[in-house]
Design a protein around this motif. Sequence first.
Motif, PDB file in Angstrom:
ATOM      1  N   LEU A  55       0.862  -1.183   0.000  1.00 42.16           N
ATOM      2  CA  LEU A  55       0.000   0.000   0.000  1.00 42.16           C
ATOM      3  C   LEU A  55       0.896   1.230   0.000  1.00 42.16           C
ATOM      4  O   LEU A  55       1.674   1.440   0.931  1.00 42.16           O
ATOM      5  CB  LEU A  55      -0.934  -0.003   1.213  1.00 42.16           C
ATOM      6  N   ALA A  56       0.798   2.004  -1.054  1.00 47.05           N
ATOM      7  CA  ALA A  56       1.657   3.164  -1.243  1.00 47.05           C
ATOM      8  C   ALA A  56       0.815   4.437  -1.163  1.00 47.05           C
ATOM      9  O   ALA A  56      -0.089   4.632  -1.984  1.00 47.05           O
ATOM     10  CB  ALA A  56       2.357   3.078  -2.605  1.00 47.05           C
ATOM     11  N   ARG A  57       1.096   5.267  -0.157  1.00 48.99           N
ATOM     12  CA  ARG A  57       0.368   6.531  -0.022  1.00 48.99           C
ATOM     13  C   ARG A  57       0.780   7.432  -1.181  1.00 48.99           C
ATOM     14  O   ARG A  57       1.956   7.692  -1.403  1.00 48.99           O
ATOM     15  CB  ARG A  57       0.665   7.201   1.309  1.00 48.99           C
ATOM     16  N   ALA A  58      -0.219   7.873  -1.925  1.00 49.27           N
ATOM     17  CA  ALA A  58       0.040   8.731  -3.082  1.00 49.27           C
ATOM     18  C   ALA A  58       0.675  10.041  -2.645  1.00 49.27           C
ATOM     19  O   ALA A  58       0.255  10.643  -1.660  1.00 49.27           O
ATOM     20  CB  ALA A  58      -1.257   9.008  -3.829  1.00 49.27           C
ATOM     21  N   VAL A  59       1.675  10.464  -3.403  1.00 51.26           N
ATOM     22  CA  VAL A  59       2.371  11.719  -3.149  1.00 51.26           C
ATOM     23  C   VAL A  59       2.354  12.519  -4.444  1.00 51.26           C
ATOM     24  O   VAL A  59       2.794  12.029  -5.490  1.00 51.26           O
ATOM     25  CB  VAL A  59       3.826  11.461  -2.695  1.00 51.26           C
ATOM     26  N   GLY A  60       1.837  13.722  -4.377  1.00 55.42           N
ATOM     27  CA  GLY A  60       1.823  14.599  -5.539  1.00 55.42           C
ATOM     28  C   GLY A  60       0.598  14.402  -6.412  1.00 55.42           C
ATOM     29  O   GLY A  60      -0.123  13.401  -6.293  1.00 55.42           O
ATOM     30  N   PRO A  61       0.359  15.347  -7.294  1.00 54.22           N
ATOM     31  CA  PRO A  61      -0.862  15.319  -8.111  1.00 54.22           C
ATOM     32  C   PRO A  61      -0.941  14.142  -9.089  1.00 54.22           C
ATOM     33  O   PRO A  61      -2.025  13.608  -9.321  1.00 54.22           O
ATOM     34  CB  PRO A  61      -0.850  16.656  -8.850  1.00 54.22           C
ATOM     35  N   GLN A  62       0.157  13.707  -9.664  1.00 53.04           N
ATOM     36  CA  GLN A  62       0.114  12.601 -10.621  1.00 53.04           C
ATOM     37  C   GLN A  62      -0.294  11.303  -9.939  1.00 53.04           C
ATOM     38  O   GLN A  62      -1.161  10.574 -10.433  1.00 53.04           O
ATOM     39  CB  GLN A  62       1.462  12.440 -11.315  1.00 53.04           C
ATOM     40  N   GLN A  63       0.301  10.998  -8.802  1.00 49.13           N
ATOM     41  CA  GLN A  63      -0.053   9.784  -8.083  1.00 49.13           C
ATOM     42  C   GLN A  63      -1.464   9.882  -7.515  1.00 49.13           C
ATOM     43  O   GLN A  63      -2.229   8.916  -7.563  1.00 49.13           O
ATOM     44  CB  GLN A  63       0.952   9.512  -6.963  1.00 49.13           C
TER      45      GLN A  63
END
Length: 131
Positions: A55-63
Amino acid sequence: MQRLALISLLVPDYDAGIAFYVDKMGFELLEDTDMGKGKRWVRVAPAGAETAFLLARAVGPQQTAAIGNQGGGRVWLFLQTDDFAADHARLRAAGVSFEESPRAEPYGTVAVMQDIFGNRWDLIQFAQPAP
């Protein structure tokens, strides 16, 4: 020897991902390690699975924009079961959203579901052992 060990799955928040995949889907929490600076190493998987999700917490607008759309709008994750009726009933009772009623196909019994983030999955019981 090679094997697929992890699949990265974008989530808006680690705890929201754990709550859905562990509490609703019934996956096991394999690891939740604090990496510092707000980052965690969180692995979940169905019981007995060889491959897990990171589980990868999204960072930034693209993610962030990719949360729930990692398959481009199509089913991209397939959860195999050996008891479709029981797992379908359990997932529905836990609040997992199914897009359709179960259907019989030449390859097995299947129904499309979504996780709370919008990713589309097949819950599937193959007619024959999986290739």
